[in-house]
Write an enzyme that holds these catalytic residues in place. Structure first.
Site, mmCIF file in Angstrom:
data_model
loop_
_atom_site.group_PDB
_atom_site.id
_atom_site.type_symbol
_atom_site.label_atom_id
_atom_site.label_comp_id
_atom_site.label_asym_id
_atom_site.label_seq_id
_atom_site.Cartn_x
_atom_site.Cartn_y
_atom_site.Cartn_z
ATOM 1 N N LEU A 29 0.897 -1.160 0.000
ATOM 2 C CA LEU A 29 0.000 0.000 0.000
ATOM 3 C C LEU A 29 0.931 1.203 0.000
ATOM 4 O O LEU A 29 1.964 1.177 0.685
ATOM 5 C CB LEU A 29 -0.831 0.038 1.289
ATOM 6 C CG LEU A 29 -2.197 -0.619 1.341
ATOM 7 C CD1 LEU A 29 -2.817 -0.403 2.716
ATOM 8 C CD2 LEU A 29 -3.113 -0.066 0.264
ATOM 9 N N ASP A 30 0.572 2.257 -0.713
ATOM 10 C CA ASP A 30 1.415 3.457 -0.714
ATOM 11 C C ASP A 30 1.609 3.964 0.714
ATOM 12 O O ASP A 30 0.727 3.789 1.568
ATOM 13 C CB ASP A 30 0.756 4.573 -1.532
ATOM 14 C CG ASP A 30 0.665 4.215 -3.011
ATOM 15 O OD1 ASP A 30 1.426 3.334 -3.454
ATOM 16 O OD2 ASP A 30 -0.174 4.825 -3.695
ATOM 17 N N ALA A 31 2.724 4.650 0.951
ATOM 18 C CA ALA A 31 3.010 5.141 2.312
ATOM 19 C C ALA A 31 1.896 6.065 2.808
ATOM 20 O O ALA A 31 1.536 6.037 3.994
ATOM 21 C CB ALA A 31 4.351 5.868 2.328
ATOM 22 N N LYS A 69 -4.895 5.670 -7.748
ATOM 23 C CA LYS A 69 -4.567 7.093 -7.933
ATOM 24 C C LYS A 69 -4.483 7.439 -9.415
ATOM 25 O O LYS A 69 -4.976 8.486 -9.848
ATOM 26 C CB LYS A 69 -3.241 7.420 -7.244
ATOM 27 C CG LYS A 69 -3.354 7.400 -5.729
ATOM 28 C CD LYS A 69 -2.003 7.644 -5.103
ATOM 29 C CE LYS A 69 -2.068 7.540 -3.600
ATOM 30 N NZ LYS A 69 -0.749 7.428 -2.987
#
Ligand code: URA
Length: 234
Positions: free
Chosen positions: A100-102, A185
């Site tokens: 998962l993105d930060a 995104k």
């Protein structure tokens, strides 16, 4: 090894919490309840918690973590940021399942079961993941939702059909069956709605539920089995 340490290494709980689990009479060694956290055990001792074997080949654990923002989903970060593995106390080695993105929050699995991790992240077995995205660009139109559902041309190819629904004007849920880098995104940006906040709320049969950010829980054997089946399409 001391029983409490053995339980911590097996990922049951932190060392201190494992002592409480032992004192509460939930741990058996060779079928007998043991309330002494200092009892000497090893992988052949037949340790079980609430009747479930721990340690040895059966000592595989899977934790569901609510990843907070700012925590990276790798086992180690060269920049020294906190990792999802830091948030799940366990003596043994744990790995995140996928990424998962930060800046994203929500459901991520952390396990010592490399086989399961590989199964769940293999593109052929991709289990559906649902993301809740708070987006800019005003209320999301029916046309934008349709494009998200039907597929969007990204630099690395078109996206597969997805489910998309509006939860509120600027909040949508997207269910994806593929796990490309920054996919939500990029898809949302492509339809004119840059993502402002992203949370994963489902992973196959599992839901984030009401775990607070930073909290985790160990999956039951039945939940692990449901995951495995979801990955194998059964
Ligand atoms: N899509 C994204 O854009 N980021 C994630 O972390 C996961 C899916």
């Amino acid at each position: 090894m001391r029983l409490a340490k053995f339980l911590a290494h097996a990922g049951v709980a932190s060392r201190r919490a494992a002592e409480e689990v032992v004192r509460a009479g939930r741990v058996t060694v060779g079928g007998e309840v043991v309330r002494d956290p200092a009892r000497d055990v090893d992988a052949s001792s037949g340790v079980a918690v609430d009747g479930a074997p721990v340690g040895g080949p059966e000592g595989r654990v899977v934790h569901l973590l609510h990843k907070p923002a700012g925590v990276v989903s790798t086992a180690r970060d060269p920049q020294g940021r906190p990792t999802v593995v830091d948030l799940v106390p366990a003596g043994g080695r744990l790995y995140p399942v996928g990424r998962l993105d930060a800046d994203a929050t929500g459901l991520i699995l952390v396990t010592n079961d490399g086989e399961l991790a590989q199964l769940l992240t293999h593109p052929r077995h991709e289990v559906p993941r649902t993301y809740r995205a708070t987006v800019a660009g005003g209320p999301v139109s029916a046309a934008a939702l349709r494009r998200l559902r039907e597929g969007i041309e990204l630099e690395d190819g078109p996206t597969a059909p997805a489910r998309a629904r509006r939860v509120a004007g600027g909040v949508i849920e997207l269910e994806l069956h593929e796990g490309r880098n920054r996919q939500v995104k990029r898809m949302c940006a492509a339809v004119g709605h840059p993502v402002r906040a992203l949370q994963r709320v489902r992973f196959g049969p599992l839901r984030l539920g009401d775990l607070a950010p930073g909290e985790h829980r160990r999956l039951s054997a039945a939940e692990v089995e449901r995951l495995r089946r979801a990955a194998l399409g059964r």
